[in-house]
Write a protein that holds these residues in place. Structure first.
Motif, short mmCIF file in Angstrom:
data_model
loop_
_atom_site.label_atom_id
_atom_site.label_comp_id
_atom_site.label_asym_id
_atom_site.label_seq_id
_atom_site.Cartn_x
_atom_site.Cartn_y
_atom_site.Cartn_z
N GLY A 90 0.84 -1.21 0.00
CA GLY A 90 0.00 0.00 0.00
C GLY A 90 0.86 1.24 0.00
O GLY A 90 2.06 1.20 0.31
N PHE A 95 4.66 5.64 2.78
CA PHE A 95 5.14 6.92 3.32
C PHE A 95 5.60 6.76 4.76
O PHE A 95 6.50 7.47 5.22
N ASN A 166 -5.34 15.35 -1.86
CA ASN A 166 -6.54 14.87 -1.19
C ASN A 166 -6.61 15.62 0.13
O ASN A 166 -5.65 15.53 0.90
C1 LIG Z 1 -3.58 10.49 -0.77
C2 LIG Z 1 -3.76 9.04 -0.38
N1 LIG Z 1 -2.69 8.30 -0.05
C3 LIG Z 1 -2.80 7.01 0.30
C4 LIG Z 1 -4.04 6.39 0.35
C5 LIG Z 1 -4.12 4.96 0.79
O1 LIG Z 1 -3.39 4.18 -0.04
P1 LIG Z 1 -3.21 2.61 0.24
O2 LIG Z 1 -4.58 2.03 0.34
O3 LIG Z 1 -2.44 2.13 -0.95
O4 LIG Z 1 -2.42 2.51 1.51
C6 LIG Z 1 -5.19 7.13 0.01
C7 LIG Z 1 -6.51 6.51 0.08
O5 LIG Z 1 -7.51 7.16 0.11
C8 LIG Z 1 -5.04 8.48 -0.37
O6 LIG Z 1 -6.10 9.21 -0.74
#
Ligand SMILES: Cc1ncc(COP(=O)(O)O)c(C=O)c1O
Length: 382
Positions: A90, A95, A166
């Motif tokens: 993920g 990060f 976001n």
């Molecule tokens: C900016 C951002 N980063 C990371 C994620 C989550 O990513 P992951 O599900 O691959 O950890 C999201 C999910 O909404 C997101 O909007």
């Protein structure tokens, strides 16, 4: 009737996070997960993989590395070595790994607010000092506050950038990124760029990965991407980091610490199909999302003019300033209780944003209309 996106799909009873958080009568418009079927080539790739009945530990194959390299070159003119690509379950683990591996406790991390809650939460997991800088809201959208950003970067070891952003839907222009990159290079600041929404830029805009701007910024960067948001396959748990510097990469990898596992075997198949066979689907999706965005903006301007909404440049999230509604409690609680619409609470995205809600318009237009209708009537009844 749009054959791909107009048809509502019943998701309850499938173990779906979005539709099981609230009571049955609540229309969920919160988490960043769309109510659309995955692209047909993705479903077909999964079917084909399941023709083979062994589902042991998986490794990304050469053709997947190649597909991602080709996609980065075609989409962004970014030439990336195969070794620079690191697969992850993920973006969120990515990060966190970068912060843990590249910084030391007490270091400063700059974040432009409002921003995705797990990004805001991440520095504290590793004993880092979070430095928030508010974006500036203007008629045309959201903009970096450069003097404040500079001051914060003076006292920081990393910038945690979210592009496209976001919850505001901001897509940083190349010029904006050049400015930010040079501030980071001058100060020897690492850039951790969450670019998970990169393929959802709207209206024919171009996304620029900040690390693609040149070797100086690339050598101090970790870029995080995934097919998950664009192709609506977040449950498949496959993402990747692009880390051009071998030194940075080694420190990043060392921070797995037995907590970040290999990637789901089916997720790798999904990523391959997404990056090689779905570009037409993606174009149709972004056209539909832009129409939803405009439809929402038009209806809100007409029917709830007190809500302020800046035009989103990417993705499927609307960031609604509800201050002028002068509600008693938080707008999230108001709309949940009175409209039976489940929105994301603005307070989760930064301390100054309690009067905001985030609405996910990645859904069939009929559902979007249902959500707006419910919000409008809840305000008429109050
Ligand atoms: C900016 C951002 N980063 C990371 C994620 C989550 O990513 P992951 O599900 O691959 O950890 C999201 C999910 O909404 C997101 O909007």
């Amino acid at each position: 009737m749009n054959a791909l996106f107009d048809q509502p799909i019943e998701r309850r009873g499938t173990g779906c996070a979005k539709w099981s958080r609230y009571d049955e009568d609540v229309l969920p418009m919160w988490v960043a997960d769309m109510d659309f079927a995955a692209p047909p080539p993705v479903i077909e790739a999964l079917r084909e993989r399941l023709e083979h009945p062994v589902l042991g530990y998986a490794r990304p194959q050469a053709r997947l590395f190649r597909a991602i390299q080709d996609y980065l070159a075609d989409a962004y003119g970014w030439i990336v070595e195969r070794e620079a690509i690191v697969f992850l379950p993920g973006v969120e683990p990515g990060f966190n790994m970068a912060l843990k591996g590249l910084l030391a406790p007490g270091d400063g991390v700059v974040l432009e607010n409002p921003v995705y809650a797990p990004l805001l939460a991440a520095p504290a997991h590793w004993g880092l000092r979070r430095q928030d800088v508010d974006l500036i809201s203007a008629e045309q959208g959201w903009f970096s506050d450069i003097p404040k950003l500079e001051a914060a970067l003076d006292d920081a070891a990393a910038l945690l950038l979210c592009n496209p952003q976001n919850p505001t839907g901001k897509s940083y222009t190349r010029e904006e990124l050049e400015r930010i990159a040079s501030l980071c290079v001058q100060r020897d600041v690492v850039v951790i760029a969450d670019e998970i929404h990169c393929d959802l830029v709207l209206d024919g805009r171009a996304h620029t990965p900040i690390a693609s701007l040149g070797p100086e910024i690339a050598s101090r960067s970790v870029t995080l991407m995934s097919a998950s948001k664009t192709y609506n396959v977040a449950g498949m748990k496959a993402a990747f980091a692009i880390i051009p510097s071998p030194v940075v990469r080694e420190r990043f990898q060392a921070s797995r610490l037995g907590m970040v596992d290999s990637v789901n075997a089916l997720g790798l198949e999904v990523a391959l199909a997404a990056y090689t066979q779905c570009s037409e689907w993606r174009q149709k999706l972004t056209a539909y999302l832009a129409e939803n965005r405009d439809h929402l903006a038009t209806r809100l301007a007409r029917e709830i003019p007190d809500i302020v909404l800046r035009p989103a440049e990417a993705s499927f999230l609307a960031w609604l300033d509800c201050s002028a509604l002068a509600l008693d409690g938080s707008p999230q609680a108001f709309f949940l209780e009175n409209a039976r619409v489940g929105l994301s609470s603005g307070a989760d995205f930064g301390v100054a944003y309690g009067n905001y809600v985030r609405l996910n318009y990645g859904c069939p237009r009929a559902l979007l209309d249902e959500g707006i209708d419910r919000m409008v009537s809840s305000l008429l009844r109050r």
